[in-house]
Design an enzyme around this catalytic site. Structure first.
Site, PDB file in Angstrom:
ATOM      1  N   ASP A  13      28.832  39.833  46.084  1.00  0.00           N
ATOM      2  CA  ASP A  13      27.530  41.620  46.890  1.00  0.00           C
ATOM      3  C   ASP A  13      26.227  40.989  45.939  1.00  0.00           C
ATOM      4  O   ASP A  13      26.276  40.817  45.271  1.00  0.00           O
ATOM      5  CB  ASP A  13      28.603  42.845  46.196  1.00  0.00           C
ATOM      6  CG  ASP A  13      27.532  43.678  46.529  1.00  0.00           C
ATOM      7  OD1 ASP A  13      26.283  43.332  46.349  1.00  0.00           O
ATOM      8  OD2 ASP A  13      27.780  45.041  46.547  1.00  0.00           O
ATOM      9  N   TYR A 229      40.039  46.607  31.776  1.00  0.00           N
ATOM     10  CA  TYR A 229      40.464  46.075  32.833  1.00  0.00           C
ATOM     11  C   TYR A 229      39.267  45.665  33.633  1.00  0.00           C
ATOM     12  O   TYR A 229      38.211  46.690  33.267  1.00  0.00           O
ATOM     13  CB  TYR A 229      40.913  47.350  33.417  1.00  0.00           C
ATOM     14  CG  TYR A 229      41.175  46.585  35.582  1.00  0.00           C
ATOM     15  CD1 TYR A 229      41.990  45.464  35.579  1.00  0.00           C
ATOM     16  CD2 TYR A 229      41.050  47.405  35.535  1.00  0.00           C
ATOM     17  CE1 TYR A 229      42.263  45.326  36.785  1.00  0.00           C
ATOM     18  CE2 TYR A 229      41.211  47.742  37.653  1.00  0.00           C
ATOM     19  CZ  TYR A 229      41.786  46.046  37.653  1.00  0.00           C
ATOM     20  OH  TYR A 229      42.087  46.061  39.347  1.00  0.00           O
ATOM     21  N   LYS A 232      38.505  44.827  40.356  1.00  0.00           N
ATOM     22  CA  LYS A 232      37.664  45.082  41.944  1.00  0.00           C
ATOM     23  C   LYS A 232      36.846  43.775  41.738  1.00  0.00           C
ATOM     24  O   LYS A 232      35.671  43.548  41.249  1.00  0.00           O
ATOM     25  CB  LYS A 232      37.181  46.320  41.214  1.00  0.00           C
ATOM     26  CG  LYS A 232      37.455  47.895  41.388  1.00  0.00           C
ATOM     27  CD  LYS A 232      38.786  47.933  42.163  1.00  0.00           C
ATOM     28  CE  LYS A 232      39.394  49.409  41.232  1.00  0.00           C
ATOM     29  NZ  LYS A 232      40.097  48.915  39.932  1.00  0.00           N
TER      30      LYS A 232
END
Ligand code: 13P
Ligand code: 13P
Ligand code: MG
Ligand code: MG
Length: 382
Positions: A13, A229, A232
């Site tokens: 992206d 974490y 994604k």
């Protein structure tokens, strides 16, 4: 020895129009310009597309997986697209290119990557999946259905080359380990792991009989960094079909009943995964819900014949309707779990800050906790 073909899907992206909804044509053109120039030298063939704000570059070549030249090509193409995104002041321009310099492999630098190498069969159908607004563990359930559920894939029962089942390479993203497990023998143990989407993600699937590669998913940012974490990464996957692998229709059937995946708004919510054709891969409602496209190709000496936009089939309309109903139901929960992800899976969270400001106001719960004592220093409440 027979020549091997490598299929590499590299994605990133690098900016959205507007917000996180779409990678516009200007970015795809910038990528295509670079990749087109590499045909015959580095690549045999390519296909460039987008799912939402993610650009997906499908490439075929003879250079094997993790090849410097192929990774550099994708990096250069995505860097050029980033320049365009910056010029157009697109949202999150350069979001997934985490480094200013390339060091031989896109892994760890932001882009996601799924690659497999094999000897092309007499006929080599394959499906490339591209997603937006979710994470790589989104493939756990559909991969299980495709390769281990006879209710999804009757070929497991009828095709003798599949009756020995499939093997899964499962990654533990917290301890950074991996384990190889076989179905049907270890079906229940496998499910014990891959049903936990916080911790486990399927990276590869192999055919049990001969260890032939069947499927691979990207998993790049599924890592713990400094105890946090940083998950994604809108994933991609490649799945081989027919003649000893699930049929194309069996592969797609795994998405006919939408499942809940993590991602959606701010990467902080559970929501349905909606199968869509390329034209509908533009997640805008609450930045979602998560989309998945399925591009069907036939390889011909490495040439990508296609794609056939498989989820554009009207037979997936019911799955889309159902996904939208599920979206409605989940949205009604607003900021409450289980729409909101557990803390450990949230991409952004204000909770540590909120707790910090409340630090001095938290007190031990008194033994006789019936009412707020008037004697406590809470004059503002009286
Ligand atoms: P065809 O007879 O059209 O080749 O289909 C066979 C098959 O496997 C369908 O899933
Ligand atoms: P992307 O991961 O697709 O960039 O989306 C991020 C986000 O915050 C959506 O609300
Ligand atoms: Mg984005
Ligand atoms: Mg995205």
């Amino acid at each position: 020895m027979e020549e091997k073909i490598t299929v590499s899907v590299i994605k990133a992206d690098v900016g959205g129009l507007c917000g996180h909804t779409l990678a516009p044509i200007e970015l795809l053109d910038a990528v295509e310009y670079v990749v087109e120039n590499a045909v015959d030298e580095t690549l045999i063939d390519y296909y460039v597309t987008n799912c939402g704000d993610d650009i997906d570059i499908v490439m075929t070549h003879n250079k094997g997986t993790d090849n410097d030249e192929v990774h550099k090509l994708a990096w250069d193409a995505l860097t050029d697209a980033t320049d365009v995104a910056k010029e157009l002041k697109l949202y999150g321009a350069g979001q997934d290119l985490l480094s200013d310099s390339f060091s031989g492999n896109v892994k760890g630098l932001g882009p996601g990557c799924a690659e497999m190498e094999f000897v092309e069969r007499r006929s080599e159908p394959l499906v490339v999946f591209c997603c937006d607004k979710t994470d790589p563990a989104a493939f756990n359930l559909p991969f299980y259905k495709m390769f281990s559920s006879p209710f999804n894939t009757p070929g497991l029962v009828f095709d003798p080359s599949m009756t020995e089942g499939f093997k899964y390479e499962v990654m533990d993203i917290i301890d950074h380990k991996r384990v190889l497990m076989s179905t049907p023998v270890e079906t229940y143990s496998l499910l014990a792991l891959i049903g936990n989407l916080e911790r486990y993600a399927i990276k590869r699937v192999y055919r049990g009989r001969d260890n032939e590669i069947a499927a691979v998913a990207s998993s790049e940012k599924l890592n713990m960094m400094a105890g946090e974490y940083v998950g994604k990464d809108d994933p991609v996957a490649i799945v081989r079909a027919q003649s000893g692998f699930p049929a194309v229709g069996e592969i797609l059937e795994a998405f006919a009943n939408p499942h809940l995946v993590s991602g959606w708004m701010r990467g902080c919510h559970w929501g349905p995964m909606m199968p869509v054709g390329e034209e509908d891969a533009m997640p805008s409602r609450f930045d979602g819900p998560a989309r998945i496209m399925a591009l069907g190709f036939q390889l011909s000496k490495g040439r990508l014949v296609g794609p056939n936009d498989l989820f554009a089939d009207v037979a997936f309309d019911k799955a889309r309707d159902k996904a939208l109903e599920m979206a409605e139901m989940m949205r009604s929960m607003g900021p409450f779990q289980p729409h909101r992800l557990p803390e450990s899976m949230m991409e952004y969270t204000s909770v540590p800050k909120v707790l910090k400001t409340l630090e001095s106001r938290f007190e031990e719960i008194p033994e006789n906790n019936c009412k707020l004592e008037k004697t406590t220093d809470r004059g503002d409440l009286e």
